[in-house]
Design a protein around this motif. Structure first.
Motif, PDB file in Angstrom:
ATOM      1  N   VAL A   1      59.932  36.404   7.456  1.00  0.00           N
ATOM      2  CA  VAL A   1      60.235  37.593   8.340  1.00  0.00           C
ATOM      3  C   VAL A   1      60.191  36.591   9.710  1.00  0.00           C
ATOM      4  O   VAL A   1      60.092  36.791  10.554  1.00  0.00           O
ATOM      5  CB  VAL A   1      59.169  38.331   8.257  1.00  0.00           C
ATOM      6  CG1 VAL A   1      59.255  39.718   8.662  1.00  0.00           C
ATOM      7  CG2 VAL A   1      59.137  38.989   6.755  1.00  0.00           C
ATOM      8  N   ARG A   2      61.832  37.266  10.159  1.00  0.00           N
ATOM      9  CA  ARG A   2      62.248  37.390  11.364  1.00  0.00           C
ATOM     10  C   ARG A   2      62.573  38.599  11.605  1.00  0.00           C
ATOM     11  O   ARG A   2      63.157  39.376  11.860  1.00  0.00           O
ATOM     12  CB  ARG A   2      63.560  36.078  11.369  1.00  0.00           C
ATOM     13  CG  ARG A   2      64.030  36.148  12.744  1.00  0.00           C
ATOM     14  CD  ARG A   2      65.003  34.923  12.140  1.00  0.00           C
ATOM     15  NE  ARG A   2      64.318  33.480  11.676  1.00  0.00           N
ATOM     16  CZ  ARG A   2      64.712  32.675  11.453  1.00  0.00           C
ATOM     17  NH1 ARG A   2      66.353  32.512  12.343  1.00  0.00           N
ATOM     18  NH2 ARG A   2      64.651  32.100  10.846  1.00  0.00           N
ATOM     19  N   CYS A   3      62.075  38.651  12.998  1.00  0.00           N
ATOM     20  CA  CYS A   3      62.534  39.805  14.491  1.00  0.00           C
ATOM     21  C   CYS A   3      63.893  39.514  15.014  1.00  0.00           C
ATOM     22  O   CYS A   3      63.924  38.806  15.880  1.00  0.00           O
ATOM     23  CB  CYS A   3      61.528  39.626  15.320  1.00  0.00           C
ATOM     24  SG  CYS A   3      61.888  41.184  16.436  1.00  0.00           S
ATOM     25  N   VAL A   4      64.560  40.421  14.470  1.00  0.00           N
ATOM     26  CA  VAL A   4      66.281  40.645  15.771  1.00  0.00           C
ATOM     27  C   VAL A   4      66.194  40.083  16.946  1.00  0.00           C
ATOM     28  O   VAL A   4      66.341  39.827  17.739  1.00  0.00           O
ATOM     29  CB  VAL A   4      66.365  41.482  15.193  1.00  0.00           C
ATOM     30  CG1 VAL A   4      68.181  41.191  15.917  1.00  0.00           C
ATOM     31  CG2 VAL A   4      66.884  41.056  13.312  1.00  0.00           C
TER      32      VAL A   4
ATOM     33  N   CYS B   1      63.591  39.965  19.099  1.00  0.00           N
ATOM     34  CA  CYS B   1      62.858  38.323  20.509  1.00  0.00           C
ATOM     35  C   CYS B   1      62.756  37.135  19.302  1.00  0.00           C
ATOM     36  O   CYS B   1      61.894  36.168  19.958  1.00  0.00           O
ATOM     37  CB  CYS B   1      61.090  39.343  20.475  1.00  0.00           C
ATOM     38  SG  CYS B   1      60.560  38.478  18.946  1.00  0.00           S
ATOM     39  N   THR B   2      63.650  37.516  18.083  1.00  0.00           N
ATOM     40  CA  THR B   2      63.338  35.704  16.723  1.00  0.00           C
ATOM     41  C   THR B   2      62.678  34.739  16.680  1.00  0.00           C
ATOM     42  O   THR B   2      62.301  34.131  16.154  1.00  0.00           O
ATOM     43  CB  THR B   2      64.517  35.041  17.821  1.00  0.00           C
ATOM     44  OG1 THR B   2      63.803  34.223  18.965  1.00  0.00           O
ATOM     45  CG2 THR B   2      66.038  35.836  18.293  1.00  0.00           C
ATOM     46  N   ARG B   3      61.304  36.018  16.695  1.00  0.00           N
ATOM     47  CA  ARG B   3      60.308  35.849  16.535  1.00  0.00           C
ATOM     48  C   ARG B   3      60.023  35.407  14.590  1.00  0.00           C
ATOM     49  O   ARG B   3      60.487  36.293  14.115  1.00  0.00           O
ATOM     50  CB  ARG B   3      58.080  36.603  16.607  1.00  0.00           C
ATOM     51  CG  ARG B   3      57.543  36.090  16.075  1.00  0.00           C
ATOM     52  CD  ARG B   3      56.480  36.950  16.525  1.00  0.00           C
ATOM     53  NE  ARG B   3      55.004  36.328  16.144  1.00  0.00           N
ATOM     54  CZ  ARG B   3      54.014  36.124  16.447  1.00  0.00           C
ATOM     55  NH1 ARG B   3      54.181  35.450  17.393  1.00  0.00           N
ATOM     56  NH2 ARG B   3      52.911  36.206  15.493  1.00  0.00           N
ATOM     57  N   SER B   4      59.966  34.342  14.721  1.00  0.00           N
ATOM     58  CA  SER B   4      59.890  34.485  12.999  1.00  0.00           C
ATOM     59  C   SER B   4      58.365  33.440  12.528  1.00  0.00           C
ATOM     60  O   SER B   4      58.078  33.140  12.562  1.00  0.00           O
ATOM     61  CB  SER B   4      60.871  33.009  12.602  1.00  0.00           C
ATOM     62  OG  SER B   4      61.069  32.803  11.252  1.00  0.00           O
ATOM     63  N   VAL B   5      58.425  34.357  11.036  1.00  0.00           N
ATOM     64  CA  VAL B   5      57.242  34.057  10.342  1.00  0.00           C
ATOM     65  C   VAL B   5      57.062  34.139   8.837  1.00  0.00           C
ATOM     66  O   VAL B   5      58.187  34.323   8.006  1.00  0.00           O
ATOM     67  CB  VAL B   5      56.192  35.498  10.929  1.00  0.00           C
ATOM     68  CG1 VAL B   5      54.723  35.088   9.569  1.00  0.00           C
ATOM     69  CG2 VAL B   5      55.303  35.995  12.077  1.00  0.00           C
ATOM     70  N   ASP B   6      56.067  32.997   8.380  1.00  0.00           N
ATOM     71  CA  ASP B   6      56.793  32.402   7.361  1.00  0.00           C
ATOM     72  C   ASP B   6      54.967  32.999   6.268  1.00  0.00           C
ATOM     73  O   ASP B   6      54.229  32.237   6.730  1.00  0.00           O
ATOM     74  CB  ASP B   6      56.967  31.246   7.130  1.00  0.00           C
ATOM     75  CG  ASP B   6      57.935  30.213   6.894  1.00  0.00           C
ATOM     76  OD1 ASP B   6      59.335  31.503   7.015  1.00  0.00           O
ATOM     77  OD2 ASP B   6      58.247  29.376   8.028  1.00  0.00           O
TER      78      ASP B   6
ATOM     79  N   GLN C   1      62.624  46.510  13.705  1.00  0.00           N
ATOM     80  CA  GLN C   1      64.391  45.390  13.274  1.00  0.00           C
ATOM     81  C   GLN C   1      63.817  44.003  12.497  1.00  0.00           C
ATOM     82  O   GLN C   1      63.979  43.588  13.475  1.00  0.00           O
ATOM     83  CB  GLN C   1      64.977  45.589  14.258  1.00  0.00           C
ATOM     84  CG  GLN C   1      67.039  45.047  14.356  1.00  0.00           C
ATOM     85  CD  GLN C   1      67.756  44.983  15.480  1.00  0.00           C
ATOM     86  OE1 GLN C   1      66.373  45.836  16.149  1.00  0.00           O
ATOM     87  NE2 GLN C   1      69.033  45.628  15.138  1.00  0.00           N
ATOM     88  N   LEU C   2      63.437  44.227  11.569  1.00  0.00           N
ATOM     89  CA  LEU C   2      63.453  42.693  11.038  1.00  0.00           C
ATOM     90  C   LEU C   2      64.025  42.439   9.812  1.00  0.00           C
ATOM     91  O   LEU C   2      64.424  43.158   9.061  1.00  0.00           O
ATOM     92  CB  LEU C   2      61.525  42.851  10.483  1.00  0.00           C
ATOM     93  CG  LEU C   2      60.644  42.849  11.983  1.00  0.00           C
ATOM     94  CD1 LEU C   2      58.935  43.107  11.074  1.00  0.00           C
ATOM     95  CD2 LEU C   2      60.512  41.967  12.913  1.00  0.00           C
ATOM     96  N   VAL C   3      64.297  41.063   9.512  1.00  0.00           N
ATOM     97  CA  VAL C   3      65.380  40.950   7.989  1.00  0.00           C
ATOM     98  C   VAL C   3      64.572  40.038   7.771  1.00  0.00           C
ATOM     99  O   VAL C   3      63.528  38.973   7.742  1.00  0.00           O
ATOM    100  CB  VAL C   3      66.446  40.607   8.937  1.00  0.00           C
ATOM    101  CG1 VAL C   3      67.332  40.769   9.265  1.00  0.00           C
ATOM    102  CG2 VAL C   3      66.406  38.586   9.791  1.00  0.00           C
ATOM    103  N   SER C   4      64.365  39.633   6.442  1.00  0.00           N
ATOM    104  CA  SER C   4      63.640  38.670   5.256  1.00  0.00           C
ATOM    105  C   SER C   4      64.277  37.966   4.597  1.00  0.00           C
ATOM    106  O   SER C   4      65.773  38.704   4.219  1.00  0.00           O
ATOM    107  CB  SER C   4      62.910  39.507   4.968  1.00  0.00           C
ATOM    108  OG  SER C   4      63.162  40.718   4.259  1.00  0.00           O
ATOM    109  N   ALA C   5      63.921  37.551   4.624  1.00  0.00           N
ATOM    110  CA  ALA C   5      64.452  35.728   3.129  1.00  0.00           C
ATOM    111  C   ALA C   5      63.883  35.313   2.422  1.00  0.00           C
ATOM    112  O   ALA C   5      62.427  35.040   3.591  1.00  0.00           O
ATOM    113  CB  ALA C   5      65.167  35.527   4.268  1.00  0.00           C
TER     114      ALA C   5
END
Length: 76
Positions: free
Chosen positions: A18-21, A23-28, A60-64
């Motif tokens: 999950v990544r925040c658009v 602030c570009t913080r990313s968490v697995d 505003q998050l994106v996930s993969a």
């Protein structure tokens, strides 16, 4: 076109990235820590709607799907 689901993450023992658009913080997130409120048949691309960024509070998050076994050597 097949869309991978949250259940696919659990079956493959992969992680939900999950990544925040803003602030570009990313968490697995490993399968064991994915909240139960997220339906297992939900496409991965829609799973980000269930989270809030802990860094900036943004939604505003994106996930993969992130499979650490096939992504060895990827810089974080």
């Amino acid at each position: 076109m097949y869309m991978e689901t949250v259940q696919d993450i659990c079956d493959r023992n992969a992680h939900l990235e999950v990544r925040c658009v803003p602030c570009t913080r990313s968490v697995d997130i490993p399968p064991s820590l994915i909240p139960r409120r997220i339906p297992r048949d939900l496409p991965i691309q829609l799973a980000a709607a269930h989270f809030v960024c802990s860094g900036c509070g943004g939604r505003q998050l994106v996930s993969a799907l992130w499979d650490y076994r096939t992504a060895k050597g990827r810089g974080r």
